[in-house]
Design a protein around this motif. Structure first.
Motif, mmCIF file in Angstrom:
data_model
loop_
_atom_site.group_PDB
_atom_site.id
_atom_site.type_symbol
_atom_site.label_atom_id
_atom_site.label_comp_id
_atom_site.label_asym_id
_atom_site.label_seq_id
_atom_site.Cartn_x
_atom_site.Cartn_y
_atom_site.Cartn_z
ATOM 1 N N LEU A 84 0.781 -1.189 0.047
ATOM 2 C CA LEU A 84 -0.048 0.034 -0.029
ATOM 3 C C LEU A 84 0.753 1.091 0.011
ATOM 4 O O LEU A 84 0.335 2.257 -0.339
ATOM 5 N N ASP A 85 2.329 1.292 0.504
ATOM 6 C CA ASP A 85 2.786 2.353 0.239
ATOM 7 C C ASP A 85 3.744 2.602 -1.008
ATOM 8 O O ASP A 85 4.420 3.536 -1.271
ATOM 9 N N LYS A 86 3.190 1.687 -1.989
ATOM 10 C CA LYS A 86 3.871 1.976 -3.195
ATOM 11 C C LYS A 86 2.893 2.165 -4.459
ATOM 12 O O LYS A 86 1.627 1.607 -4.115
ATOM 13 N N ALA A 87 3.369 2.766 -5.488
ATOM 14 C CA ALA A 87 2.367 2.498 -6.527
ATOM 15 C C ALA A 87 3.127 1.570 -7.418
ATOM 16 O O ALA A 87 4.198 1.152 -7.294
ATOM 17 N N LEU A 88 2.181 0.941 -8.250
ATOM 18 C CA LEU A 88 2.551 -0.116 -9.143
ATOM 19 C C LEU A 88 2.165 -0.044 -10.609
ATOM 20 O O LEU A 88 1.216 0.738 -10.918
ATOM 21 N N VAL A 89 3.292 -0.160 -11.483
ATOM 22 C CA VAL A 89 3.156 -0.219 -12.844
ATOM 23 C C VAL A 89 3.173 -1.638 -13.465
ATOM 24 O O VAL A 89 4.204 -2.139 -13.275
ATOM 25 N N GLU A 90 2.314 -1.762 -14.084
ATOM 26 C CA GLU A 90 2.451 -3.087 -15.014
ATOM 27 C C GLU A 90 2.688 -2.748 -16.388
ATOM 28 O O GLU A 90 1.717 -2.092 -17.023
ATOM 29 N N PHE A 91 3.352 -3.356 -17.156
ATOM 30 C CA PHE A 91 3.690 -2.923 -18.701
ATOM 31 C C PHE A 91 4.126 -3.981 -19.544
ATOM 32 O O PHE A 91 4.624 -4.979 -19.003
ATOM 33 N N VAL A 92 3.900 -4.054 -20.765
ATOM 34 C CA VAL A 92 4.116 -4.875 -21.980
ATOM 35 C C VAL A 92 4.914 -4.197 -22.950
ATOM 36 O O VAL A 92 4.598 -2.896 -23.105
ATOM 37 N N LYS A 93 5.463 -4.817 -23.990
ATOM 38 C CA LYS A 93 5.904 -4.282 -25.297
ATOM 39 C C LYS A 93 4.697 -4.261 -26.279
ATOM 40 O O LYS A 93 3.899 -5.451 -26.142
ATOM 41 N N GLY A 94 4.475 -3.237 -26.757
ATOM 42 C CA GLY A 94 3.360 -3.124 -27.777
ATOM 43 C C GLY A 94 1.993 -2.794 -27.171
ATOM 44 O O GLY A 94 2.087 -1.751 -26.422
ATOM 45 N N PHE A 95 1.000 -3.105 -27.839
ATOM 46 C CA PHE A 95 -0.226 -2.754 -27.661
ATOM 47 C C PHE A 95 -0.915 -3.438 -26.255
ATOM 48 O O PHE A 95 -0.565 -4.479 -25.634
ATOM 49 N N PRO A 96 -1.619 -2.679 -25.491
ATOM 50 C CA PRO A 96 -2.182 -2.673 -24.232
ATOM 51 C C PRO A 96 -2.927 -3.901 -24.213
ATOM 52 O O PRO A 96 -3.128 -4.823 -23.259
ATOM 53 N N GLU A 97 -3.618 -4.304 -25.194
ATOM 54 C CA GLU A 97 -4.665 -5.546 -25.251
ATOM 55 C C GLU A 97 -3.633 -6.649 -24.711
ATOM 56 O O GLU A 97 -4.137 -7.522 -24.288
ATOM 57 N N LYS A 98 -2.469 -6.833 -25.097
ATOM 58 C CA LYS A 98 -1.623 -7.624 -24.551
ATOM 59 C C LYS A 98 -1.421 -7.922 -22.957
ATOM 60 O O LYS A 98 -1.266 -8.804 -22.559
ATOM 61 N N LEU A 99 -1.587 -6.713 -22.458
ATOM 62 C CA LEU A 99 -1.637 -6.753 -20.968
ATOM 63 C C LEU A 99 -2.766 -7.145 -20.566
ATOM 64 O O LEU A 99 -2.854 -8.071 -19.473
ATOM 65 N N VAL A 100 -3.771 -6.410 -20.899
ATOM 66 C CA VAL A 100 -5.212 -6.493 -20.212
ATOM 67 C C VAL A 100 -5.782 -7.884 -20.659
ATOM 68 O O VAL A 100 -6.585 -8.461 -19.891
ATOM 69 N N GLY A 101 -5.292 -8.420 -21.670
ATOM 70 C CA GLY A 101 -6.003 -9.766 -21.995
ATOM 71 C C GLY A 101 -5.170 -10.899 -21.823
ATOM 72 O O GLY A 101 -5.453 -11.886 -21.837
ATOM 73 N N GLY A 102 -3.890 -10.768 -20.794
ATOM 74 C CA GLY A 102 -3.334 -11.797 -20.291
ATOM 75 C C GLY A 102 -2.572 -12.621 -21.372
ATOM 76 O O GLY A 102 -2.239 -13.668 -20.967
ATOM 77 N N LYS A 103 -2.291 -11.937 -22.579
ATOM 78 C CA LYS A 103 -1.644 -12.675 -23.514
ATOM 79 C C LYS A 103 -0.228 -12.676 -23.654
ATOM 80 O O LYS A 103 0.637 -13.284 -24.387
ATOM 81 N N ARG A 104 0.249 -11.678 -22.714
ATOM 82 C CA ARG A 104 1.997 -11.863 -22.330
ATOM 83 C C ARG A 104 2.188 -11.584 -21.214
ATOM 84 O O ARG A 104 1.414 -11.029 -20.260
ATOM 85 N N ALA A 105 3.428 -12.023 -20.710
ATOM 86 C CA ALA A 105 3.937 -11.998 -19.664
ATOM 87 C C ALA A 105 4.055 -10.286 -19.126
ATOM 88 O O ALA A 105 4.485 -9.587 -19.942
#
Length: 121
Positions: A84-105
């Motif tokens: 809770l004391d930290k902000a979190l960034v999750e990212f992937v190379k390329g388009f965001p659909e790969k992130l939100v769709g769980g298609k990439r690490a």
């Protein structure tokens, strides 16, 4: 494109409504806008609202933007669910659909949730 109207400041609806990318022609644009407006009545939206105790009609607005080809796409959580004391960034190379769709690490970075206070003289 996707821009839900916030409901009383209780919910962002991020990722709940449809988003449409890769629109190149006017007829595709009209179909994409119609699809997004229809998504306000989807089962996913209704279940999300029910879980949050929101008992009213979902409102929808659409933002149309020029699409860019990103090197990186990500999501910023201003407060990490686990640290809770930290902000979190999750990212992937390329388009965001790969992130939100769980298609990439996903790559993950943590940052201090609040910037350090500057010392005033």
């Amino acid at each position: 494109m996707n821009h839900p109207k916030l409901v009383g400041g209780i919910a962002s609806f991020a990722g709940v409504f449809e988003s449409v990318t890769g629109v190149n022609y006017f007829d595709e644009l009209i179909k994409a806008i119609e699809r997004i407006f229809r998504s306000a009545e989807s089962k996913r939206v209704k279940e999300y609202m029910k879980r949050l105790g929101i008992d009213r009609e979902a409102k929808m607005a659409v933002v149309v933007q020029r699409q860019v080809n990103p090197k990186l796409s990500g999501v910023l959580f201003t407060r990490s669910p686990n640290e809770l004391d930290k902000a979190l960034v999750e990212f992937v190379k390329g388009f965001p659909e790969k992130l939100v769709g769980g298609k990439r690490a996903v790559s993950v970075s943590f940052f201090r949730a609040t910037p350090p206070r500057s010392k005033t003289p």
